[in-house]
Design an enzyme around this catalytic site. Structure first.
Site, short mmCIF file in Angstrom:
data_model
loop_
_atom_site.label_atom_id
_atom_site.label_comp_id
_atom_site.label_asym_id
_atom_site.label_seq_id
_atom_site.Cartn_x
_atom_site.Cartn_y
_atom_site.Cartn_z
N ASN A 196 -12.16 -0.85 -0.92
CA ASN A 196 -11.51 -1.45 0.23
C ASN A 196 -12.29 -1.16 1.51
O ASN A 196 -12.63 0.00 1.77
CB ASN A 196 -10.09 -0.86 0.39
N GLU A 197 -12.59 -2.19 2.27
CA GLU A 197 -13.21 -2.06 3.60
C GLU A 197 -14.27 -0.96 3.65
O GLU A 197 -14.23 -0.06 4.49
CB GLU A 197 -12.12 -1.81 4.66
N GLU A 247 0.85 -1.19 0.00
CA GLU A 247 0.00 0.00 0.00
C GLU A 247 0.88 1.24 0.00
O GLU A 247 2.02 1.21 0.49
CB GLU A 247 -0.87 -0.04 1.28
N GLU A 259 -6.42 -9.46 3.05
CA GLU A 259 -5.57 -8.88 4.10
C GLU A 259 -5.59 -9.81 5.29
O GLU A 259 -6.66 -10.05 5.86
CB GLU A 259 -6.06 -7.49 4.54
O1 AHR Z 1 -3.00 -3.11 6.04
C1 AHR Z 1 -3.22 -1.95 6.78
C2 AHR Z 1 -4.66 -1.49 6.70
O2 AHR Z 1 -5.50 -2.42 7.33
C3 AHR Z 1 -5.26 -1.35 5.33
O3 AHR Z 1 -4.98 -0.12 4.74
C4 AHR Z 1 -6.73 -1.47 5.59
O4 AHR Z 1 -7.41 -2.00 4.48
C5 AHR Z 1 -6.82 -2.35 6.81
O5 AHR Z 1 -7.65 -1.82 7.76
#
Ligand code: AHR
Length: 498
Positions: free
Chosen positions: A171-172, A26, A291
């Site tokens: 994402n999330e 990231e 993740e």
């Molecule tokens: O991996 C770190 C963070 O964890 C990521 O940015 C997020 O998607 C998750 O909460």
């Protein structure tokens, strides 16, 4: 203490999709800037990417890398990261409250990933952006030529399309911390329309919809059901994320948390199959555990970081020996769910909650968790078998009936190799494991690698890089179709037979 296993060739669970050994980088902390990319470093190539880091990633064999986020992607304008570097804007990056210089963007990252033979799993911004930015990025990456965005890519020096196959739809998106958080209905609709447009640009892509950020989210399961109600026929995978930690300093309870991961997978499979039934669909939804890792060491200390720095040290967890055991157990859990988990990304890869660390202008080095990840990726290829296992059990603060033996068995027919991954979770006792391998006539132990340490809190550092490091002195042996091995207390084991 004793454990037993009967291993039979024909008892197959599933083929391992090698993408379960994927990882994640990231735009966060020193993952990109000062991690994979450090122009001026003695090992940097002509594009500024560190070759020492690249070759360490090569040791693991990482089939695919998720990029560019994470929380970062939900505020990212991908067009900031293409074209002449001098013209790219510096932006306030709101997810991690840093300044993003945009020196590395889509093309640089993809070129680097290709160089280390990893595919890119690209995430699109469904936080502050939507259908348009997603389909434009896809056109930029995958369309050959003759359109505005494909010709823009060519004008940026990338004549051939990148051919990115796997795409994450945001994402999330359930998380209150996410820029542009959505309700399940809002996200489900947006994901479905984005998927539709993206497939019109390139029907060959695979799409991942966001599941819950954690199993403990208040909207857990209901979120998945609603999102899949909107997207079931449009997407190929549903995502899962999880991080574990040992804040309570209770090793037995900590190591038992792989049971939570297993339950998480099984519950999400149940939700997927419920929607499949509801829709009378022929399609089976697979999972992308995109993740997963241990993350807790820096959660408190990172709150002190001053905002708006470029690439500050963030999420630089220093991993202990027991963290490596936990990562080993999580890998075993992924393998034992290989029938539905087709993608999994260790989050992350360099400097940020990572197996690989770097020193600016200095060396790259391996954390404790590097080893189980590397072993699983190197040797866990083939078919996951379904052995019959009997193990002593223990109870911990939050879990009951936790098997002391955590194991997975992979048969690689092509190499005629049988591999047993095993964690002994006992804090006190060696576990004597006896396996019936009569179905594997003539197979002998060719390697028994062990990761063990007298100190559960032992760590590697740049000065002492080999405090937590595996050895090949395990005692596994075969005799007349019987494999016997002593698994020392608190150990990660890789036993290879050929
Ligand atoms: O991996 C770190 C963070 O964890 C990521 O940015 C997020 O998607 C998750 O909460």
């Amino acid at each position: 203490k004793q454990a037993k296993m009967i291993i039979e060739k024909e008892y197959k669970l599933a083929e391992v999709d090698p993408r379960i050994y994927s990882s994640f980088i990231e735009h966060l902390g020193r993952a990109v800037y000062g991690g994979i990319y450090e122009p001026g470093h003695p090992s940097a190539d002509e594009h500024g990417f560190r070759q020492d880091v690249a070759s360490m990633i090569g040791e693991i064999g990482v089939p695919m890398i998720r990029y560019p986020g994470g929380n970062f992607v939900s505020g990212y304008n991908w067009e900031d990261g293409v074209g002449p570097v001098a013209d790219r804007p510096r932006r306030l990056e709101l997810a991690w409250r840093t300044t993003e210089p945009n020196e590395v963007g889509t093309n640089e990252f993809i070129r680097w990933a290709k160089g280390i033979r990893s595919d890119v799993m690209m995430a699109v911004n469904l936080g502050t952006k939507g259908v348009d930015a997603a389909r434009n990025l896809l056109e930029y990456c995958n369309h050959p030529s003759g359109s505005y965005y494909s010709d823009l890519r060519r004008s940026h020096g990338f004549e051939q399309p990148h051919g990115i196959k796997t795409w994450c739809l945001g994402n999330e998106m359930d998380g209150p911390w996410q820029i542009g958080q959505k309700t399940a209905t809002e996200y489900g609709r947006l994901a479905s329309e984005t998927a539709k447009a993206m497939r019109l640009v390139d029907p060959s892509i695979e799409l991942v919809a966001c599941g819950s950020s954690f199993r403990s989210m208040p909207t857990y399961a209901e979120w998945e059901a609603t999102v899949l109600d909107y997207t079931y026929e449009q997407v190929d995978y549903l995502s899962l994320h999880t991080y574990y930690g040992n804040t309570e300093k209770d090793t037995a309870n900590y190591l038992a948390k792989s049971l939570d991961m297993d339950l998480f997978i099984k519950e999400i499979v149940a939700v997927c199959d419920y929607i499949k039934a509801k829709k009378r669909s022929k399609k089976t939804m697979n999972l992308s555990f995109d993740e997963w890792n241990v993350w807790f060491h820096t959660l408190e200390s990172d709150k002190q970081i001053d905002p708006w720095q470029v690439a500050p040290a963030q999420l630089e967890d220093q991993y202990t020996f027991e963290d490596a055991l936990m990562v080993g157990s999580m890998l075993i859990t992924l393998l034992n769910n290989a029938d539905r988990v087709k993608i999994a990304c260790l989050a992350q890869l360099v400097n940020v909650i990572a197996p690989i660390m770097t020193v600016s202008e200095g060396p790259a080095w391996r954390q404790s968790i590097f080893y189980p990840y590397m072993h699983a990726s190197l040797y866990g290829r083939g078919t996951v078998l379904h052995p019959i296992v009997s193990s002593p059990l223990y109870d911990s603060k939050d879990y009951t009936d936790v098997p002391l033996l955590d194991s997975s068995v992979v048969y690689n027919e092509e190499n005629e190799e049988l591999v047993i991954f095993a964690v002994n979770k006992s804090l006190e006792d060696t576990l004597l494991l006896e396996c019936d391998v009569r179905g594997f006539e003539g197979y002998r132990v060719i390697q028994h690698t062990v990761l063990e340490n007298v100190d559960v809190k032992a760590v590697n550092t740049v000065e002492r890089q080999d405090t937590v490091t595996p050895h090949d002195q395990g005692d596994a042996k075969t005799d007349a179709g019987r494999l016997t091995v002593s698994l020392s207390k608190l150990s990660w084991n890789v036993i290879r037979l050929q």
